[in-house]
Design a protein around this motif. Structure first.
Motif, PDB file in Angstrom:
ATOM      1  N   PHE A  95     163.596 -15.014  10.673  1.00 18.97           N
ATOM      2  CA  PHE A  95     163.424 -15.881  11.843  1.00 18.97           C
ATOM      3  C   PHE A  95     163.235 -15.042  13.108  1.00 18.97           C
ATOM      4  O   PHE A  95     162.296 -15.271  13.890  1.00 18.97           O
ATOM      5  N   ILE A  96     164.103 -14.063  13.315  1.00 23.08           N
ATOM      6  CA  ILE A  96     163.991 -13.194  14.490  1.00 23.08           C
ATOM      7  C   ILE A  96     162.682 -12.409  14.451  1.00 23.08           C
ATOM      8  O   ILE A  96     161.981 -12.271  15.461  1.00 23.08           O
ATOM      9  N   GLY A 148     165.327  -7.794  13.363  1.00 23.15           N
ATOM     10  CA  GLY A 148     165.615  -8.578  12.167  1.00 23.15           C
ATOM     11  C   GLY A 148     166.471  -7.814  11.183  1.00 23.15           C
ATOM     12  O   GLY A 148     167.352  -8.388  10.525  1.00 23.15           O
ATOM     13  N   ILE A 149     166.247  -6.504  11.068  1.00 22.45           N
ATOM     14  CA  ILE A 149     167.055  -5.678  10.176  1.00 22.45           C
ATOM     15  C   ILE A 149     168.497  -5.626  10.656  1.00 22.45           C
ATOM     16  O   ILE A 149     169.448  -5.703   9.859  1.00 22.45           O
ATOM     17  N   TYR A 150     168.675  -5.519  11.960  1.00 23.00           N
ATOM     18  CA  TYR A 150     170.048  -5.522  12.487  1.00 23.00           C
ATOM     19  C   TYR A 150     170.742  -6.852  12.187  1.00 23.00           C
ATOM     20  O   TYR A 150     171.929  -6.883  11.851  1.00 23.00           O
ATOM     21  N   VAL A 151     170.031  -7.948  12.302  1.00 18.24           N
ATOM     22  CA  VAL A 151     170.620  -9.254  12.021  1.00 18.24           C
ATOM     23  C   VAL A 151     170.989  -9.371  10.549  1.00 18.24           C
ATOM     24  O   VAL A 151     172.047  -9.906  10.197  1.00 18.24           O
ATOM     25  N   ALA A 152     170.130  -8.884   9.668  1.00 28.32           N
ATOM     26  CA  ALA A 152     170.293  -9.078   8.230  1.00 28.32           C
ATOM     27  C   ALA A 152     170.843  -7.855   7.518  1.00 28.32           C
ATOM     28  O   ALA A 152     170.636  -7.696   6.315  1.00 28.32           O
ATOM     29  N   GLY A 153     171.577  -7.015   8.213  1.00 26.62           N
ATOM     30  CA  GLY A 153     172.054  -5.782   7.593  1.00 26.62           C
ATOM     31  C   GLY A 153     172.953  -6.008   6.396  1.00 26.62           C
ATOM     32  O   GLY A 153     172.867  -5.286   5.397  1.00 26.62           O
ATOM     33  N   ASP A 154     173.807  -7.030   6.434  1.00 18.62           N
ATOM     34  CA  ASP A 154     174.743  -7.252   5.335  1.00 18.62           C
ATOM     35  C   ASP A 154     174.052  -7.748   4.067  1.00 18.62           C
ATOM     36  O   ASP A 154     174.624  -7.662   2.977  1.00 18.62           O
ATOM     37  N   GLN A 185     163.876 -16.199   2.964  1.00 21.47           N
ATOM     38  CA  GLN A 185     162.887 -15.502   3.775  1.00 21.47           C
ATOM     39  C   GLN A 185     161.722 -16.427   4.134  1.00 21.47           C
ATOM     40  O   GLN A 185     161.272 -16.450   5.291  1.00 21.47           O
ATOM     41  N   PHE A 186     161.265 -17.200   3.163  1.00 22.78           N
ATOM     42  CA  PHE A 186     160.174 -18.151   3.419  1.00 22.78           C
ATOM     43  C   PHE A 186     160.583 -19.167   4.484  1.00 22.78           C
ATOM     44  O   PHE A 186     159.833 -19.435   5.426  1.00 22.78           O
ATOM     45  N   VAL A 191     160.545 -21.961   9.803  1.00 20.07           N
ATOM     46  CA  VAL A 191     161.254 -22.544  10.948  1.00 20.07           C
ATOM     47  C   VAL A 191     160.891 -21.821  12.243  1.00 20.07           C
ATOM     48  O   VAL A 191     160.693 -22.458  13.291  1.00 20.07           O
ATOM     49  N   ALA A 192     160.781 -20.502  12.208  1.00 16.47           N
ATOM     50  CA  ALA A 192     160.424 -19.750  13.411  1.00 16.47           C
ATOM     51  C   ALA A 192     159.072 -20.185  13.948  1.00 16.47           C
ATOM     52  O   ALA A 192     158.887 -20.308  15.170  1.00 16.47           O
ATOM     53  N   ALA A 193     158.108 -20.426  13.062  1.00 16.93           N
ATOM     54  CA  ALA A 193     156.792 -20.877  13.508  1.00 16.93           C
ATOM     55  C   ALA A 193     156.880 -22.220  14.224  1.00 16.93           C
ATOM     56  O   ALA A 193     156.175 -22.465  15.212  1.00 16.93           O
ATOM     57  N   GLY A 194     157.752 -23.106  13.738  1.00 19.08           N
ATOM     58  CA  GLY A 194     157.948 -24.387  14.402  1.00 19.08           C
ATOM     59  C   GLY A 194     158.516 -24.225  15.799  1.00 19.08           C
ATOM     60  O   GLY A 194     158.119 -24.933  16.737  1.00 19.08           O
TER      61      GLY A 194
END
Length: 382
Positions: A95-96, A148-154, A185-186, A191-194
């Motif tokens: 999303f980010i 995005g990597i920082y957000v999803a690190g875990d 991921q999809f 949602v981000a595009a919306g």
């Protein structure tokens, strides 16, 4: 587009295939809990661990030890969050990434000189002569991937189904985890595009005309804000090769950056803590050097999710038929290219034991005889 592995502590995915009794014991560890609470917490832990194991996740959610036994984990949403923490992380990581990436495309495109039913769009930014150019888009996508990597690190910070696939294939990420990561991921890209559309809908109306929505090669097309479209001069083979080569480079470099045995420029630790920054430059470079022909989608989540959203928002069936039905090219080429890039790195550089390339017949023996050990003294071929 990128990945960062969680390889320390109790959440190493390579422990996910440990014997069931070991996993259950590790999930029931309780400290500083009152006797009246301990049975309840243990029962909850067993249920959550079972669900997470079924999904291919590690039985223990990747949370701080000091947070693990707090009372709010008894709440319904807290339990859901513990079960799906990694998929949630992948969702918001993508999303980010798409917010920054598609946002940069929207600002550059929609701030260009255009008139529509609502008037004229200003092309003069405060203190400058414009609101960006093509390099702004490369910056936007690079920043989006890094953040995005920082957000999803875990979760591993994969952000790309093709990258997740290659870590399943070459690095031992459990295959059961792949479907839920792909869905997360999809949906993150979708949602981000919306959200991007909701933010820029007025600018789109000015640029194209109120209610008008077109796709390339229309001169006022705005569909390219959300997903990629090829140049009109490209053949189908050229479209595929452009996406294939960028995906190959992506995966090859990611494996190099994550290879702790590769001294590189960082000492014998791969890119280490510099990995997100290194990915920023990698994505920036791919855009700056290979973006002109197809827009370097290299990611199903980044392209298919927003493409579907643009279809729903009124861009019509042309989002699928444009470029001689180009839409399938980023989907297939990203998987083929990333798989080839991973193969090249493991075949010529990587020396670790978990890669199937470093087994007899470069992994083919595992496919032919999966029930037989490939290494002396090992219990299974996997």
């Amino acid at each position: 587009m990128a990945t960062q592995l969680v390889s320390s502590g109790n959440h190493n995915w390579q422990l996910a295939n440990a014997p069931t009794e070991v996993l259950e014991k590790s999930s029931l560890k309780e400290s500083n809990a009152k006797p009246a609470q301990q049975a309840k917490l243990s029962g909850r832990g067993h249920t959550l661990s079972s669900i997470r194991t079924y999904l291919g996740l590690h039985p223990d959610a990747p949370i701080d030890d000091e947070h693990e036994h707090l009372e709010h984990h008894e709440l319904l949403w807290s339990r859901i969050r513990l079960v799906l923490r990694e998929p949630f992380a992948e969702f918001f990581g993508v999303f980010i990434m798409v917010m920054f990436g598609d946002g940069s495309v929207a600002q550059v495109l929609l701030s260009s000189n255009a008139t529509g039913n609502a008037g004229t769009i200003s092309t003069s930014a405060p203190g400058g002569s414009g609101y960006g150019n093509y390099q702004s888009i490369s910056w936007g996508w690079g920043l989006g991937v890094m953040l995005g990597i920082y957000v999803a690190g875990d979760s591993g910070g994969f952000l790309n189904p093709a990258v997740s696939f290659c870590f399943c294939l070459y690095r031992g990420l459990p295959w059961k985890r792949f479907p839920i990561y792909l869905i997360a991921q999809f949906l993150g890209g979708f949602v981000a595009a919306g959200v991007i559309y909701a933010n820029y809908v007025n600018a789109i109306n000015v640029y194209e005309g109120y209610g008008i929505r077109t796709v390339p090669p229309s001169k006022t097309a705005t569909a390219g804000v959300f997903c990629t479209y090829p140049q009109a001069y490209l053949s189908k083979a050229s479209q595929f090769f452009s996406e294939f080569i960028t995906s190959t480079l992506l995966m090859f470099v990611i494996f190099a950056l994550k290879d702790e045995s590769n001294q590189g420029a960082m000492g014998k630790s791969g890119a280490g803590h510099m990995f997100p920054l290194a990915l920023f430059f990698l994505i920036f470079g791919l855009g700056a050097c290979f973006g002109v022909e197809t827009g370097y989608a290299i990611n199903l989540a980044r392209d298919l999710g927003p493409r579907l959203m643009s279809y729903i928002l009124g861009y019509g069936p042309e989002v699928w038929s444009a470029g001689d039905y180009y839409f399938w090219v980023p989907l297939v080429a990203s998987f083929v290219g990333c798989t080839f890039g991973g193969f090249l790195y493991d075949a010529f550089i990587y020396t670790g034991p978990e890669s199937p390339i470093n087994t007899p017949w470069m992994g083919l023996k595992r496919l032919v005889r999966p029930d037989r050990p490939w290494q002396k003294g090992s219990r299974s071929a996997a």
